[in-house]
Design a protein around this motif. Structure first.
Motif, PDB file in Angstrom:
ATOM      1  N   VAL A 107       0.837  -1.210   0.000  1.00 55.89           N
ATOM      2  CA  VAL A 107       0.000   0.000   0.000  1.00 55.89           C
ATOM      3  C   VAL A 107       0.865   1.251   0.000  1.00 55.89           C
ATOM      4  O   VAL A 107       0.604   2.219  -0.723  1.00 55.89           O
ATOM      5  CB  VAL A 107      -0.950  -0.022   1.218  1.00 55.89           C
ATOM      6  N   GLN A 108       1.934   1.251   0.807  1.00 53.23           N
ATOM      7  CA  GLN A 108       2.806   2.417   0.860  1.00 53.23           C
ATOM      8  C   GLN A 108       3.545   2.616  -0.463  1.00 53.23           C
ATOM      9  O   GLN A 108       3.729   3.752  -0.918  1.00 53.23           O
ATOM     10  CB  GLN A 108       3.818   2.262   2.005  1.00 53.23           C
ATOM     11  N   LEU A 109       3.955   1.524  -1.117  1.00 51.88           N
ATOM     12  CA  LEU A 109       4.619   1.645  -2.417  1.00 51.88           C
ATOM     13  C   LEU A 109       3.664   2.179  -3.474  1.00 51.88           C
ATOM     14  O   LEU A 109       4.036   2.999  -4.325  1.00 51.88           O
ATOM     15  CB  LEU A 109       5.172   0.282  -2.853  1.00 51.88           C
ATOM     16  N   ARG A 110       2.411   1.713  -3.420  1.00 51.26           N
ATOM     17  CA  ARG A 110       1.409   2.221  -4.364  1.00 51.26           C
ATOM     18  C   ARG A 110       1.191   3.723  -4.181  1.00 51.26           C
ATOM     19  O   ARG A 110       1.124   4.474  -5.157  1.00 51.26           O
ATOM     20  CB  ARG A 110       0.077   1.488  -4.142  1.00 51.26           C
ATOM     21  N   ARG A 111       1.088   4.158  -2.937  1.00 53.16           N
ATOM     22  CA  ARG A 111       0.856   5.578  -2.681  1.00 53.16           C
ATOM     23  C   ARG A 111       2.027   6.426  -3.155  1.00 53.16           C
ATOM     24  O   ARG A 111       1.837   7.513  -3.718  1.00 53.16           O
ATOM     25  CB  ARG A 111       0.628   5.799  -1.181  1.00 53.16           C
ATOM     26  N   LEU A 112       3.230   5.928  -2.942  1.00 53.20           N
ATOM     27  CA  LEU A 112       4.411   6.676  -3.379  1.00 53.20           C
ATOM     28  C   LEU A 112       4.435   6.781  -4.900  1.00 53.20           C
ATOM     29  O   LEU A 112       4.716   7.848  -5.456  1.00 53.20           O
ATOM     30  CB  LEU A 112       5.672   5.974  -2.876  1.00 53.20           C
ATOM     31  N   LYS A 113       4.111   5.689  -5.573  1.00 53.50           N
ATOM     32  CA  LYS A 113       4.086   5.692  -7.035  1.00 53.50           C
ATOM     33  C   LYS A 113       3.014   6.637  -7.551  1.00 53.50           C
ATOM     34  O   LYS A 113       3.235   7.422  -8.481  1.00 53.50           O
ATOM     35  CB  LYS A 113       3.874   4.265  -7.534  1.00 53.50           C
TER      36      LYS A 113
END
Length: 305
Positions: free
Chosen positions: A20-26
């Motif tokens: 989820v955190q990687l998706r938000r950063l992307k």
């Protein structure tokens, strides 16, 4: 903004939090998967697998994503370390080198083919390994030696009898493993029941409910003292990393423990928002910890006292 696919329900909460955190950063960076592939050494298909929870991204991929998005990789790498432990725990240990599973080499090769070919652009994917076992050449010599006159093997010979036994043994191993996984369900060990009634049912019948946030829903807190420390019965974790926007039963557990220690996190809704972060910072300041507002192993120790 990307429209992401729902993550697999069986995905461990710690791995889910990292994704989820990687998706938000992307999404925040505005980069597409093609742009990520162009700016890193990982292919577009690899990023699709990483960001859809199908494969744990390597530590280097997490650092590369933070770099191209202009973010500090420290917290993401801490999340990755915890997620990697959960990912390894959910998967069986590899067989010793040279060992062959029950049923011979054929089932192992079928499993490898079912998993799909490795991605040649993905540094995390292992290269294909040639089959160096006793292949057609070795088997052909044995068959020639054991064949009767005219190339025919005598009916009812040893090889004719062992074939069905090998297949039955392999099927038996698969059935036993499947039943064991259904009973143990290691991927759900840290989950807790939803609400007071469901929690009681989960304790008595072993039922586990995946966390799903519903607008306006809050949870009751009933704390007990266990051998592992103070507990609200929602999660047993002592290592989960909970930062801004994190959700799940681990968050509900932390919010209940914050309430107990006199730090109001706001509604106990299972989401790390501004109120929860402020409460965590006050707890950390009182315990002499860095006041970053992120619940990690050191903060859990204070919460469990």
């Amino acid at each position: 903004m990307s429209r992401w696919k729902a993550l697999p329900e069986s995905l461990d909460q710690r791995v889910r939090q990292l994704v989820v955190q990687l998706r938000r950063l992307k999404d925040h960076s505005g980069l597409s998967l093609v742009s990520l592939a162009a700016r890193t050494s990982y292919s577009k298909s690899s990023w699709e697998r990483y960001l859809n929870g199908k494969k744990l991204p390597p530590r280097e991929a997490v650092a590369a994503l933070a770099r191209v998005c202009g973010a500090d990789p420290t917290r993401l790498l801490a999340l990755h370390e915890v997620a990697a432990q959960a990912w390894r725990a959910d998967r069986p240990a590899p067989a010793p080198h040279g060992a062959e599973p029950a049923g011979g080499a054929a089932p192992a090769r079928e499993t490898a083919r079912a998993a799909g070919p490795p991605d040649p652009d993905d540094p995390a994917d292992p290269a294909d390994t040639p089959d160096t076992g006793g292949g057609a050449g070795a088997g052909g010599g044995a068959d020639a030696a054991g064949a009767g006159e005219g190339g025919r093997r005598p009916a009812g010979g040893p090889r004719a009898r062992t074939g069905p036994l090998v297949v039955l043994a392999a099927l038996g191993v698969v059935v036993v493993a499947a039943v064991a996984l259904l009973i143990v369900r290691p991927w759900q060990q840290d989950a807790a029941g939803r609400g007071t009634a469901d929690t009681a049912a989960g304790r008595t019948a072993g039922a586990v409910t995946a966390f799903t946030h519903r607008v306006g829903e809050t949870f009751d807190c009933h704390l007990t003292r266990t051998p592992g420390g103070l507990s609200a019965g929602r999660s047993r974790t002592t290592t989960a990393i909970l930062g801004s926007g994190a959700t799940g039963w681990d968050v509900v557990e932390a919010q209940c423990l914050l309430h107990h220690h006199g730090y109001d996190p706001g509604p106990v809704d299972g989401i790390v928002g501004e109120h929860t972060q402020r409460a965590v910072k006050r707890l950390q300041a009182g315990a002499g910890l860095p006041t970053d507002g992120i619940v990690g192993p050191d903060t859990w120790k204070v919460l469990r006292r």
